[in-house]
Motif scaffolding. Sequence first.
Motif, PDB file in Angstrom:
ATOM      1  N   MET A   1       1.927   4.779 -14.396  1.00  0.00           N
ATOM      2  CA  MET A   1       0.690   4.037 -14.174  1.00  0.00           C
ATOM      3  C   MET A   1       0.840   2.569 -14.576  1.00  0.00           C
ATOM      4  SD  MET A   1      -2.465   6.639 -15.041  1.00  0.00           S
ATOM      5  CE  MET A   1      -1.828   7.324 -16.566  1.00  0.00           C
ATOM      6  N   ASP A   2       1.652   2.316 -15.619  1.00  0.00           N
ATOM      7  CA  ASP A   2       1.930   0.924 -15.993  1.00  0.00           C
ATOM      8  C   ASP A   2       2.694   0.214 -14.880  1.00  0.00           C
ATOM      9  OD1 ASP A   2       0.679   1.195 -18.436  1.00  0.00           O
ATOM     10  OD2 ASP A   2       2.526   1.700 -19.521  1.00  0.00           O
ATOM     11  N   GLU A   3       3.603   0.947 -14.218  1.00  0.00           N
ATOM     12  CA  GLU A   3       4.345   0.368 -13.102  1.00  0.00           C
ATOM     13  C   GLU A   3       3.408   0.037 -11.940  1.00  0.00           C
ATOM     14  OE1 GLU A   3       7.578   2.854 -11.937  1.00  0.00           O
ATOM     15  OE2 GLU A   3       8.348   3.082 -13.980  1.00  0.00           O
TER      16      GLU A   3
ATOM     17  N   LEU B   1       1.441   6.467  -6.999  1.00  0.00           N
ATOM     18  CA  LEU B   1       0.298   7.264  -7.423  1.00  0.00           C
ATOM     19  C   LEU B   1       0.605   8.755  -7.337  1.00  0.00           C
ATOM     20  CD1 LEU B   1      -2.713   5.333  -5.837  1.00  0.00           C
ATOM     21  CD2 LEU B   1      -2.373   5.779  -8.268  1.00  0.00           C
ATOM     22  N   ASN B   2       1.235   9.158  -6.225  1.00  0.00           N
ATOM     23  CA  ASN B   2       1.591  10.566  -6.054  1.00  0.00           C
ATOM     24  C   ASN B   2       2.566  11.014  -7.142  1.00  0.00           C
ATOM     25  OD1 ASN B   2       0.004  10.682  -3.761  1.00  0.00           O
ATOM     26  ND2 ASN B   2       1.689  10.322  -2.359  1.00  0.00           N
ATOM     27  N   GLU B   3       3.520  10.140  -7.475  1.00  0.00           N
ATOM     28  CA  GLU B   3       4.483  10.485  -8.522  1.00  0.00           C
ATOM     29  C   GLU B   3       3.785  10.623  -9.876  1.00  0.00           C
ATOM     30  OE1 GLU B   3       7.329   7.344  -8.292  1.00  0.00           O
ATOM     31  OE2 GLU B   3       8.305   8.142  -6.492  1.00  0.00           O
ATOM     32  N   ALA B   4       2.843   9.703 -10.159  1.00  0.00           N
ATOM     33  CA  ALA B   4       2.115   9.760 -11.424  1.00  0.00           C
ATOM     34  C   ALA B   4       1.302  11.055 -11.532  1.00  0.00           C
ATOM     35  CB  ALA B   4       1.206   8.543 -11.558  1.00  0.00           C
TER      36      ALA B   4
ATOM     37  N   SER C   1      -1.322  12.763   0.588  1.00  0.00           N
ATOM     38  CA  SER C   1      -0.495  11.577   0.805  1.00  0.00           C
ATOM     39  C   SER C   1      -1.029  10.803   2.004  1.00  0.00           C
ATOM     40  CB  SER C   1       0.960  11.982   1.063  1.00  0.00           C
ATOM     41  OG  SER C   1       1.524  12.606  -0.068  1.00  0.00           O
ATOM     42  N   LYS C   2      -0.969   9.473   1.917  1.00  0.00           N
ATOM     43  CA  LYS C   2      -1.490   8.637   3.010  1.00  0.00           C
ATOM     44  C   LYS C   2      -0.512   7.527   3.343  1.00  0.00           C
ATOM     45  CE  LYS C   2      -6.172   9.326   1.208  1.00  0.00           C
ATOM     46  NZ  LYS C   2      -5.719   9.816  -0.113  1.00  0.00           N
TER      47      LYS C   2
ATOM     48  N   LEU D   1       0.820  -1.208   0.000  1.00  0.00           N
ATOM     49  CA  LEU D   1       0.000   0.000   0.000  1.00  0.00           C
ATOM     50  C   LEU D   1       0.854   1.259   0.000  1.00  0.00           C
ATOM     51  CD1 LEU D   1      -2.803  -1.067   2.519  1.00  0.00           C
ATOM     52  CD2 LEU D   1      -3.040  -0.750   0.056  1.00  0.00           C
ATOM     53  N   GLU D   2       1.947   1.236   0.774  1.00  0.00           N
ATOM     54  CA  GLU D   2       2.816   2.415   0.836  1.00  0.00           C
ATOM     55  C   GLU D   2       3.509   2.651  -0.507  1.00  0.00           C
ATOM     56  OE1 GLU D   2       5.382   1.685   4.134  1.00  0.00           O
ATOM     57  OE2 GLU D   2       3.828   2.080   5.647  1.00  0.00           O
TER      58      GLU D   2
END
Length: 424
Positions: A33-35, A14-17, A170-171, A7-8
């Motif tokens: 997103m593919d990663e 996700l934040n980077e994308a 961010s979570k 999850l982390e």
Amino acid sequence: MGRKEYLEKRQTMLNEAKQLINSGKIDEGNKKMDEIKALDERFEAEAKANAALEAMEHVPQGMNLQNLTDAGAEGRTASAGTARVTEGIVMNGQRHTEEKLDYSSEAYKTAWAKSMMGKPLSAEEDAAYKMVNEAFTHTTGNTGTVIPKVVTAGIWQEIGEIYPYWNDISKTYVNGILTMIKADTSTDAKWYDEATKTEDGKETFETLTLNGCELSRAITVSWKLKEMAMDEFLPYIQKRMAEKMGAALGYGSTHGKGQPGSGESFKAEPLGIVTALEKQEDTPQISEYTKGALGYTDIITTRAKVKSGYAGGLAVYANSNTIWTEIANVKDQNGRPILIADVANGGAFKILGMSVKEDDSMLDGEILMSNASRGYTANVNKEISVTLEEHIKDRITDYCAYAIVDGAMVTSKAHALLKYKAGE
């Protein structure tokens, strides 16, 4: 790879994308997103392989977890992988030694849904349900049942659609109190000649501590409504939980009061970004404007308050009333509206290159410019669980959803707030 690590990693990617896409680097964002998709597939494959192997090794005698069917239905057979066990627990005379909790399978989803609807469970379903909830996850008598992963994923997704600020922050998913160190001030580097000694830099740090704020919301369902088909019941409960929990999470991330101070009696809440900015001395990140007279200068003056390093990923958050009665009427120096549709992004609106996101947690007149992923963080201490209570005379059932969450601002330089003048 454990669930927390997964999850982390996923949230970081996700934040980077988001940052790449918001910076106009579409191709790089698509690669990221593919990663993420590859990470999801890898985690799912590992979970299924481990669950299948351990089910063969540790399933109590007489319990067939690969044949959990919906009694009376079209012979649906749920997938394997429900049994995951914990050290020190004894069931049916067997001691299981390794913590392997899996609540993502179709088998557990079927058992959970039928229990929520008050329908009888088969022996296998009952055993699977108890294995996840009673033997391995409950520490007190009133702990709620664990919601299947597929249901919680849907709940979080719907919450994010209704309250985009909560979705963008961010979570982390750490049990217990989470303490983070963040930079407060730092001196810049300097240029020197060969004969000059390097000066000592000065660094100051602050500690950000996220405790556990309890979040609970009740959903009431009539017995008649519970007679709907299971495939209809799950989306219904999912939507209602998202509405109830989402309202609190959205409010908490923008307007939460934080921890009560001396002489204050309110319950602990996340410290919302708007609250944090308003608590600053002299409120340097806040501007005001006259209601009904928002101007171009008000917008650009407020935008200037955000430090340039946070420009990538910067978005505007406001409720529907503010967007369409205030922002939509603003024109630039050439008389053109600054709220424009971004055709390349599905028609989403932008101002000054910033995406405009409709968020019902914002108050009328509030216009928040924020890099949410870098300027605010939240910790989900405990995932959403649910407990039910039957009311026989009224023929209704209360579903009480429960979670532990906290959040706080990381840096004020990633945000700026424009709001009505005091008294308006």
